[in-house]
Design an enzyme around this catalytic site. Sequence first.
Site, PDB file in Angstrom:
ATOM      1  N   HIS A  85       5.269  -4.066  16.493  1.00  6.39           N
ATOM      2  CA  HIS A  85       6.384  -3.633  15.652  1.00  6.39           C
ATOM      3  C   HIS A  85       7.575  -4.562  15.878  1.00  6.39           C
ATOM      4  O   HIS A  85       7.715  -5.162  16.952  1.00  6.39           O
ATOM      5  CB  HIS A  85       6.765  -2.190  16.007  1.00  6.39           C
ATOM      6  CG  HIS A  85       7.767  -1.584  15.079  1.00  6.39           C
ATOM      7  ND1 HIS A  85       9.121  -1.770  15.226  1.00  6.39           N
ATOM      8  CD2 HIS A  85       7.601  -0.811  13.979  1.00  6.39           C
ATOM      9  CE1 HIS A  85       9.760  -1.129  14.257  1.00  6.39           C
ATOM     10  NE2 HIS A  85       8.863  -0.546  13.486  1.00  6.39           N
ATOM     11  N   GLU A 133       6.836  -5.975   7.332  1.00 13.20           N
ATOM     12  CA  GLU A 133       8.131  -5.334   7.503  1.00 13.20           C
ATOM     13  C   GLU A 133       9.208  -6.393   7.745  1.00 13.20           C
ATOM     14  O   GLU A 133       9.425  -6.810   8.880  1.00 13.20           O
ATOM     15  CB  GLU A 133       8.125  -4.384   8.702  1.00 13.20           C
ATOM     16  CG  GLU A 133       7.289  -3.144   8.551  1.00 13.20           C
ATOM     17  CD  GLU A 133       7.577  -2.155   9.675  1.00 13.20           C
ATOM     18  OE1 GLU A 133       8.027  -1.047   9.369  1.00 13.20           O
ATOM     19  OE2 GLU A 133       7.361  -2.504  10.846  1.00 13.20           O
TER      20      GLU A 133
END
Length: 215
Positions: A85, A133
């Site tokens: 992430h 992302e």
Amino acid sequence: MFVLVNLKTYPCDPIAVATAAADVADDTGVRVGIAPQAADIARVAETGVETWAQHVDPIDYGSNTGHTLAETAAEAGATGTLINHSEHRLKLADIDGSVRAAERADLETCVCANNPDQIGAATALGPDSVAVEPPELIGGDVSVATADPDIVTDAVEAAGAVDESVDVFCGAGISTGDDVDAAGDLGATGVLLASGVAKADDPRAVLEDLVDPVA
């Protein structure tokens, strides 16, 4: 469409959010998952919601103080894990190691990346899914599917060029059903989001709006 809510370390009630997510998933048939902090995995899993770890480390049993072992996450009730992430970046070798560790524990894997080029590289490591992302949009009010739809379509293309069996999710700024619908139109099969649900006064209402276009 898979809707995965990352609770990060927000000061929310993980059980209340997980219960709402489980109810919405049951009522609509849409796949909804929750990624709580490691200490909350077992309690969240007990609600019946699909539960993911926020991270697992590229380690095996042994002397690894302070790390997250994939087997421990799985034993607590996680069925999947995020890897790399944007708030927990790893080197490529460690991403590969985390994917292998998750596979060893029978955890589904989603490797996050910033852009289509990185998506291609992540796909080559053989995860179950990848998620694009752009960091500058994370936590904002504008979704990647709206602000820069080419990133999503290019990510889908980049992943497909390497391995068509790997799903492509998108995240950053996803907060409404329209965002989820737009992501699907661009080729994504899932979305990642966080603050839109974790910080909501009524998580169930937000989740119902999110899944409505795909229910």
